[in-house]
Motif scaffolding. Structure first.
Motif, mmCIF file in Angstrom:
data_model
loop_
_atom_site.group_PDB
_atom_site.id
_atom_site.type_symbol
_atom_site.label_atom_id
_atom_site.label_comp_id
_atom_site.label_asym_id
_atom_site.label_seq_id
_atom_site.Cartn_x
_atom_site.Cartn_y
_atom_site.Cartn_z
ATOM 1 N N MET A 145 -6.858 -6.583 -34.346
ATOM 2 C CA MET A 145 -5.824 -5.598 -34.069
ATOM 3 C C MET A 145 -6.439 -4.814 -33.630
ATOM 4 O O MET A 145 -5.881 -3.955 -32.443
ATOM 5 N N ILE A 146 -7.553 -3.969 -34.061
ATOM 6 C CA ILE A 146 -8.126 -2.942 -33.542
ATOM 7 C C ILE A 146 -8.781 -3.206 -31.957
ATOM 8 O O ILE A 146 -8.441 -2.414 -31.147
ATOM 9 N N LEU A 147 -9.207 -4.439 -31.929
ATOM 10 C CA LEU A 147 -9.596 -4.618 -30.612
ATOM 11 C C LEU A 147 -8.574 -4.766 -29.522
ATOM 12 O O LEU A 147 -8.507 -4.465 -28.327
ATOM 13 N N ALA A 148 -7.293 -5.096 -30.166
ATOM 14 C CA ALA A 148 -6.352 -5.164 -28.962
ATOM 15 C C ALA A 148 -5.704 -3.904 -28.559
ATOM 16 O O ALA A 148 -4.929 -3.742 -27.427
ATOM 17 N N VAL A 149 -6.051 -2.764 -29.418
ATOM 18 C CA VAL A 149 -5.466 -1.437 -28.899
ATOM 19 C C VAL A 149 -6.530 -0.469 -28.358
ATOM 20 O O VAL A 149 -6.361 0.476 -28.118
ATOM 21 N N ASP A 150 -7.971 -0.922 -28.626
ATOM 22 C CA ASP A 150 -9.059 0.009 -28.056
ATOM 23 C C ASP A 150 -10.290 -1.021 -27.727
ATOM 24 O O ASP A 150 -10.712 -1.735 -28.429
ATOM 25 N N ASN A 151 -10.377 -0.743 -26.171
ATOM 26 C CA ASN A 151 -11.371 -1.596 -25.681
ATOM 27 C C ASN A 151 -12.701 -0.946 -25.710
ATOM 28 O O ASN A 151 -13.699 -1.469 -24.839
ATOM 29 N N THR A 152 -12.996 -0.057 -26.320
ATOM 30 C CA THR A 152 -14.472 0.673 -26.394
ATOM 31 C C THR A 152 -15.424 -0.307 -27.002
ATOM 32 O O THR A 152 -15.143 -1.002 -27.901
ATOM 33 N N ASP A 153 -16.463 -0.627 -26.245
ATOM 34 C CA ASP A 153 -17.387 -1.469 -26.712
ATOM 35 C C ASP A 153 -16.957 -2.673 -27.140
ATOM 36 O O ASP A 153 -17.290 -3.752 -27.893
#
Length: 198
Positions: A108-116
């Motif tokens: 879910m975090i990866l879905a909203v934040d693509n840093t690294d």
């Protein structure tokens, strides 16, 4: 729509999902062998590098008020590795489907934040392999996240474990599997269910 309103809507969505998944913080104090009361997701993500949406997710699922003080510890690579080892060892010891929920929130975090993004996805996939989370379960978790964000999805789940883990969430958000429209599609779904036999 203003950024403030978008963030409020996002937080309300995350809170609703959180409640549907039982509202149990992903922290070490919810395992049988606590090292400390630290934040599971901080072993994957650097809180300081996350955007506001990624931070909102981490704050919600990590009992952040009581655990914010542990974040500086995670800057040390050795500490982070030690925590990941504990997470792998004890995450499933105290409540059902904790590994699947950990992967869900990490994705879910990866879905909203693509840093690294590549680094984080690699860590999540490594964790999934170690915990014997099947590819079909990973695909189903991604399916659920796509559904929650109203993105086009395949329209059906394969694994019983994901269906059971996220049952209340799927019901609450009115997830409906797409009807099978042809024999070929039916055989394709059966192939996914039975590992390509059909």
């Amino acid at each position: 729509m203003s950024d403030y309103i978008k963030m409020l809507k996002f937080k309300k969505l995350m809170e609703r999902i959180w409640e549907d998944l039982g509202g149990i913080p992903l922290t070490m104090d919810n395992t049988i062998a606590s090292m400390d009361d630290s934040v599971y997701l901080a072993a994957v993500y650097d809180y300081e590098k996350l955007n506001d949406y990624g931070r909102a997710v981490m704050e919600l699922v990590s009992d952040f008020e009581n655990n914010e003080g542990y974040l500086p510890e995670y800057r040390d690579t050795e500490y982070r590795i030690k925590q990941l080892e504990w997470i792998v060892q004890f995450i499933d010891s105290n409540y059902d489907y904790a590994s699947l929920k950990f992967v869900f929130w990490a994705l879910m975090i990866l879905a909203v934040d693509n840093t690294d993004k590549e680094k984080h996805l690699s860590l999540i996939c490594d964790f999934a392999k170690i915990k014997h989370i099947k590819d079909s379960e990973m695909e189903d978790i991604v399916e659920i996240i796509r559904f929650l964000f109203h993105e086009e999805s395949r329209g059906f789940l394969v694994s019983a474990s994901v269906r059971n883990c996220f049952e209340k969430l799927l019901w609450d958000f009115d997830y409906r599997e797409k009807a099978i429209s042809s024999v070929e599609e039916g055989l394709s779904r059966m192939g996914k269910l039975f590992g390509g036999f059909f």
